[in-house]
Enzyme design. Structure first.
Site, short mmCIF file in Angstrom:
data_model
loop_
_atom_site.label_atom_id
_atom_site.label_comp_id
_atom_site.label_asym_id
_atom_site.label_seq_id
_atom_site.Cartn_x
_atom_site.Cartn_y
_atom_site.Cartn_z
N LYS A 98 -81.69 -7.27 -25.27
CA LYS A 98 -80.72 -6.95 -24.20
C LYS A 98 -79.82 -5.58 -24.64
CE LYS A 98 -77.02 -10.68 -25.22
NZ LYS A 98 -76.64 -11.61 -24.83
N ASP A 99 -79.41 -5.06 -25.58
CA ASP A 99 -78.74 -3.84 -26.09
C ASP A 99 -79.60 -3.21 -25.71
OD1 ASP A 99 -76.47 -6.00 -27.13
OD2 ASP A 99 -76.72 -5.52 -29.07
N ARG A 149 -72.23 -10.30 -16.07
CA ARG A 149 -73.48 -11.28 -15.32
C ARG A 149 -73.46 -12.81 -15.45
NH1 ARG A 149 -76.68 -14.33 -18.52
NH2 ARG A 149 -76.39 -13.48 -20.34
N ARG A 150 -72.50 -13.61 -16.94
CA ARG A 150 -71.99 -14.95 -16.89
C ARG A 150 -71.11 -15.26 -16.22
NH1 ARG A 150 -72.63 -13.67 -23.46
NH2 ARG A 150 -74.78 -14.41 -23.99
N ARG A 167 -64.52 -10.35 -26.82
CA ARG A 167 -65.21 -9.33 -27.64
C ARG A 167 -65.18 -9.60 -28.91
NH1 ARG A 167 -65.91 -5.06 -26.65
NH2 ARG A 167 -67.35 -5.13 -28.02
N ARG A 173 -65.21 -15.11 -32.14
CA ARG A 173 -65.62 -15.59 -30.82
C ARG A 173 -65.56 -16.77 -31.27
NH1 ARG A 173 -69.77 -12.46 -27.03
NH2 ARG A 173 -70.73 -12.00 -28.90
N CYS A 261 -74.77 -2.90 -17.42
CA CYS A 261 -73.78 -3.79 -18.13
C CYS A 261 -72.19 -3.59 -17.24
CB CYS A 261 -73.65 -3.39 -20.02
SG CYS A 261 -72.55 -2.96 -20.34
#
Length: 361
Positions: A98-99, A149-150, A167, A173, A261
């Site tokens: 996904k990166d 997105r979330r 972040r 986190r 993103c």
């Protein structure tokens, strides 16, 4: 040859059969775990090879006080690693798929996509809220996520909650969640928690009707130099057919939408009885405006035709010469068709407004 710290040279001196493959990775604990898992698979295929892991920090690891969507850098977690690949300092690089942008810089390709772990998002609650769900958290509870997105999907679904950027790597986190009184919960990829052995922290798994996942989430990609046929052959054995086809469809969908993103785009894919199903959606930043559709395509996995290498075998940045081309093209066309359908219904306007709002804040 004198000892100059060159691992390959040392291996040659000790015996010509121990060829060294240098594997690039980010320095975080999760990145190292992911890279170790890929190296373990390669060692199983090639017991006669030696693998040396080269860890480095990326832009995304260094800038921790700004939301990912604000940095305006397409290759936040990949640029430094690609630089090392370009200079032949490493032979291959392991990434979270996904990166990786859907258009890679010239000269690079994704030579393998490994079997996908759980692609869903997971909720980790502050210790005082263990046993709760997002629905049962108190009014105005703050939920941390680094993803537009979330936030867009969950704001729409749970309007009583507030979403705030958080972040740092997974360890950071989780520490912020547990030690500060700022967040009631944070949203993380279930695959990352699984790989770290932290499944016990998962308080809730978000299913697609609550929150669809990011393109490529849960899968690992192995990036190599596009013209390095030796490395392409070496890592190509790691391709997982179902994961590959699902991720080609997802990446084609994102690329055709020109998403990234800085805009909320999400997907859900499944393969069943020769059919590939793709659900894709776009959201406004606050989730108030959204559009999603589902399409399917028949995937025929027939024997690969041996007709020689093509000039550009890449599809959405992926090279998989050992997987039938017809099946790959069907997956790519599914992603493009679904994106075209959404764009024809007005998705471009939602994405343009989301982009402008994100740039302005």
């Amino acid at each position: 040859m004198s000892g100059n710290g060159n691992g390959a040279a040392t291996a040659e001196e000790n015996g010509p059969k121990m060829r060294v493959i240098r594997v690039g990775t980010r320095k975080s604990q999760l990145a190292r775990i992911q890279t170790d898992s890929v190296v373990a698979m390669l060692k199983a295929f090639y017991p006669g090879l030696q693998f040396e892991i080269v860890a480095m920090s990326t832009t995304g690891d260094k800038i921790l006080d700004t939301a990912l969507s604000k940095i305006g850098e397409k290759s936040l977690f990949t640029k430094e690693l690609e630089h090392a690949l370009e200079k032949n300092e490493v032979d291959l690089v392991v990434h979270s798929l996904k990166d990786l942008p859907t258009v890679l810089p010239p000269g690079f390709t994704i030579g393998a996509i490994c079997k996908r772990e759980n692609p869903y998002d997971a909720v980790v609650f502050h210790p005082k809220f263990v046993g709760k769900t997002l629905e049962t958290l108190p009014e105005k509870s703050v939920v941390g996520t680094s993803s537009l997105r979330r936030a867009a999907q969950l704001q729409r679904k749970f309007p009583h909650l507030e979403f705030k950027s958080i972040r740092g790597n997974l360890n950071t986190r989780l520490r912020k969640l547990d030690e500060l009184q700022e967040f009631s919960a944070i949203i993380l990829a279930a695959a990352g928690l699984q790989r770290m052995g932290w499944q016990h922290r998962v308080g809730q798994i978000l299913h697609p009707e609550e929150c669809m996942y990011a393109v490529g989430q849960g899968a690992l990609g192995v990036e190599v130099r596009a013209k390095d046929q030796d490395m392409l052959d070496l890592v190509g054995v790691l391709h997982d057919l179902e994961t590959l086809l699902r991720c080609i469809a997802e990446r084609a969908f994102l690329r055709h939408l020109e998403g990234g993103c800085s805009v909320p785009v999400a997907v859900h894919t499944a393969m069943k009885d020769g059919q590939l199903y793709l659900t894709g959606g776009v959201w406004s930043l606050d989730g108030s405006d959204s559009m999603q559709e589902t399409m399917q395509a028949t995937i025929r996995v027939t024997a690969q035709q041996e007709d020689g290498p093509e000039d550009d075998p890449q599809l959405v940045g992926i090279t998989a010469r050992n997987i039938p081309r017809e099946a790959q093209l069907a997956a790519e066309n599914l992603g493009i068709s679904l994106a075209s359908l959404l764009l024809n219904k007005g998705a471009k306007n939602i994405l343009d407004v989301a982009r402008q709002l994100n740039d302005a804040h």
